[in-house]
Write an enzyme that holds these catalytic residues in place. Sequence first.
Site, mmCIF file in Angstrom:
data_model
loop_
_atom_site.group_PDB
_atom_site.id
_atom_site.type_symbol
_atom_site.label_atom_id
_atom_site.label_comp_id
_atom_site.label_asym_id
_atom_site.label_seq_id
_atom_site.Cartn_x
_atom_site.Cartn_y
_atom_site.Cartn_z
ATOM 1 N N ASP A 27 6.882 24.201 -14.596
ATOM 2 C CA ASP A 27 7.017 25.605 -14.995
ATOM 3 C C ASP A 27 8.488 25.894 -15.242
ATOM 4 O O ASP A 27 9.335 25.586 -14.388
ATOM 5 C CB ASP A 27 6.501 26.535 -13.893
ATOM 6 N N ASP A 36 -7.216 33.165 -16.077
ATOM 7 C CA ASP A 36 -6.545 33.454 -14.805
ATOM 8 C C ASP A 36 -7.329 34.558 -14.115
ATOM 9 O O ASP A 36 -7.454 35.662 -14.639
ATOM 10 C CB ASP A 36 -5.104 33.891 -15.060
#
EC number: 5.3.1.16
Length: 248
Positions: free
Chosen positions: A17, A136
């Site tokens: 990330d 998500d």
Amino acid sequence: MTTETPLPVLELLPAVDVVNGQAVRLVQGEAGSETSYGTPLEAALNWQEQGAEWVHLVDLDAAFGRGSNAELLREVVGRLDIKVELSGGLRDDESLEKALDLGVARVNLGTAALENPEWTARAIDRFGDKIAVGLDVRGTTLAGRGWTKEGGDLWDVLARLEEAGCARYVVTDVTKDGTLQGPNVELLRKMVERTGKPVVASGGISSLEDLKVLRSLVPLGVEGAIVGKALYAGAFTLPEALDVAGRR
């Protein structure tokens, strides 16, 4: 004497990330909860050297709508010999085409799939299995832009994506991501019951035991698992994880 048939391989995707040019991990996707782990290139090459076949590369600045690490990501993808799944800020033709031009194996659409279903359907039609959609989830409610907005009911959105011909889903329980609390197995079971497409699990993986559980779901449709904080925090090594997941 009967021998047990070994379970199929669970694909592992170590996560990298990226925030402000650094490889970081967030807790529950919240800006400000970052822990830095050096440069994205160092992190990605490290996973490649340890045997990874995939890297899950995320531009968190693009996901949160506060900038882009595009040039850095280009360098990372260019230096790797393994497959890359790229995520973060892919919301229109330009950003999608730029991402695919990097040479990644597939891209992961998140917010765009919730906010612009017509565009998403066109992207799926154009690029087929190069497109995965990231779902998500909090409970059965989808979280949108950078996990800060609600995005509708999971099953309604899934039905729409199935109709559009989506090839693959990346399912993250955002209440567990970065927490090392274990994956949401119940959610994954419900997902694979409702789609014949492969599902990649993300969020909460904390132990080799978690990976064993996820590998047991491979025959049902769980294809892979994104592993982040557990690797960076040293809960287990990538070679150990690959052994549990079943090396090819």
